[in-house]
Design a protein around this motif. Structure first.
Motif, mmCIF file in Angstrom:
data_model
loop_
_atom_site.group_PDB
_atom_site.id
_atom_site.type_symbol
_atom_site.label_atom_id
_atom_site.label_comp_id
_atom_site.label_asym_id
_atom_site.label_seq_id
_atom_site.Cartn_x
_atom_site.Cartn_y
_atom_site.Cartn_z
ATOM 1 N N TRP A 1 0.737 -1.115 -0.103
ATOM 2 C CA TRP A 1 0.083 0.158 -0.098
ATOM 3 C C TRP A 1 0.782 1.284 0.025
ATOM 4 N N ASP B 1 -2.302 7.689 -0.621
ATOM 5 C CA ASP B 1 -3.026 8.441 -1.643
ATOM 6 C C ASP B 1 -2.834 9.796 -1.549
ATOM 7 N N ALA C 1 -6.110 12.488 -1.982
ATOM 8 C CA ALA C 1 -7.047 12.669 -1.047
ATOM 9 C C ALA C 1 -7.215 14.025 -0.535
ATOM 10 N N ALA D 1 -5.141 8.232 4.148
ATOM 11 C CA ALA D 1 -5.997 7.615 2.806
ATOM 12 C C ALA D 1 -4.704 6.704 2.066
ATOM 13 N N TRP D 2 -4.973 5.526 1.770
ATOM 14 C CA TRP D 2 -4.121 4.563 1.099
ATOM 15 C C TRP D 2 -4.493 4.119 -0.345
ATOM 16 N N LYS D 3 -3.707 3.683 -1.011
ATOM 17 C CA LYS D 3 -4.058 3.102 -2.502
ATOM 18 C C LYS D 3 -3.210 1.788 -2.687
ATOM 19 N N LYS D 4 -3.800 0.828 -3.250
ATOM 20 C CA LYS D 4 -3.024 -0.598 -3.700
ATOM 21 C C LYS D 4 -3.492 -0.696 -5.111
ATOM 22 N N HIS E 1 -7.098 0.098 -8.076
ATOM 23 C CA HIS E 1 -8.800 -0.007 -7.743
ATOM 24 C C HIS E 1 -9.050 0.069 -6.261
ATOM 25 N N ARG E 2 -7.860 -0.733 -5.390
ATOM 26 C CA ARG E 2 -8.017 -0.760 -4.161
ATOM 27 C C ARG E 2 -7.918 0.560 -3.144
ATOM 28 N N GLU E 3 -8.846 0.887 -2.567
ATOM 29 C CA GLU E 3 -8.362 2.131 -1.555
ATOM 30 C C GLU E 3 -8.929 1.949 -0.239
ATOM 31 N N THR F 1 -9.440 4.257 3.684
ATOM 32 C CA THR F 1 -9.518 5.171 4.343
ATOM 33 C C THR F 1 -9.576 5.081 6.054
ATOM 34 N N ASP G 1 -13.086 -1.417 -3.729
ATOM 35 C CA ASP G 1 -12.278 -2.101 -4.613
ATOM 36 C C ASP G 1 -13.137 -2.563 -5.795
#
Length: 259
Positions: A104, A107, A110, A149-152, A155-157, A159, A239
């Motif tokens: 991860w 983000d 955000a 806020a993270w992203k992977k 499409h996966r997010e 908070t 996701d």
């Protein structure tokens, strides 16, 4: 039969006694007033003729203070910061948010966050009744909100928000968390009662039904709502592919342990 007179009931109710009116009513009222006034005057007169009653002597039990202070080597050591909840939660609240798991990243798009902080208005805008929630937060003596806020992948997010309140020993954080969990079983939301977050008391995590719309990728969501002390923890996962219970449960348990 038609046209026959209607007989009155055998036991007709007796009409109540009418209240006295006119001169009779005035006489009764005057007599009652004189009775009250006369009784009060007589009572004061009797009390004035009695000798004064002495007050009991003031007394106080001996205070349970030690005769002298404890020696330095007998004074209990203060709790370390890792065990003192107040020390941890009174510091930089952002530092209580867990680090992103492997794979991860932060983000940076955000825009609801400003250097890891979220405004009360920003939090209220996440609800349908924005004005009502804003008023609720202010009346609940909200203190501050930290977030991440993270992203992977594409499409996966994720908070995370830590909402801290000032008043009461965690009462408002518990109230806020209970209110959020109260509607999660509705079909418009998760549509289920969720699962218990171990060690959290009433904290729960939920998986939503997949949301499908023609022309769009499927949308999956998971949510956890937990509180500890004066902090309410909320975690959301989004996701286009299914989210497992383990994904949201692991984040919730890690964050709860950190707080």
């Amino acid at each position: 039969m038609p046209g026959a007179p209607i007989e009155p009931p055998a036991e007709a109710p007796v009409p109540g006694r009418a209240r006295p009116r006119g001169r009779t009513a005035l006489l009764i009222a005057a007599a009652a007033l004189l009775g009250i006034s006369g009784g009060t005057a007589v009572g004061y007169g009797i009390q004035a003729e009695r000798p004064p009653t002495p007050l009991p002597a003031l007394s106080q039990a001996e205070l349970a203070y030690p005769a002298k202070a404890l020696p330095a080597d007998k004074v209990p050591a203060p709790l370390p910061a890792s065990q003192d909840h107040r020390v941890r939660t009174d510091g930089d609240l952002r530092k209580l948010i867990i680090d992103p798991p492997a794979g991860w990243s932060e983000d940076k798009d955000a825009d609801w966050l400003d250097d890891g902080w979220m405004t009360v208005g920003g939090l209220a805008r996440g609800y349908e009744d924005q004005a009502g929630m804003f008023e609720y937060f202010l009346e609940s003596d909200i203190r501050r909100i930290a977030g991440a806020a993270w992203k992977k992948g594409e499409h996966r997010e994720a908070t995370i928000t830590l909402t801290q309140f000032s008043s009461g020993p965690g009462a408002m954080a518990a109230d806020y968390a209970d209110g959020q969990r109260s509607y999660m079983a509705d079909d418009a939301y998760a549509g289920n009662d969720g699962d218990l977050v171990e060690g959290s008391g009433e904290g729960r995590y939920y998986l939503y039904d997949v949301d499908r719309e023609p022309g769009y990728l499927p949308s999956y969501q998971a949510r956890a709502v937990v509180h500890r002390g004066d902090i309410m923890i909320e975690i959301n996962l989004f996701d286009s592919r299914p989210i497992s219970k383990k994904d949201i449960r692991t984040l919730a348990e890690r964050q709860l342990e950190r707080v």
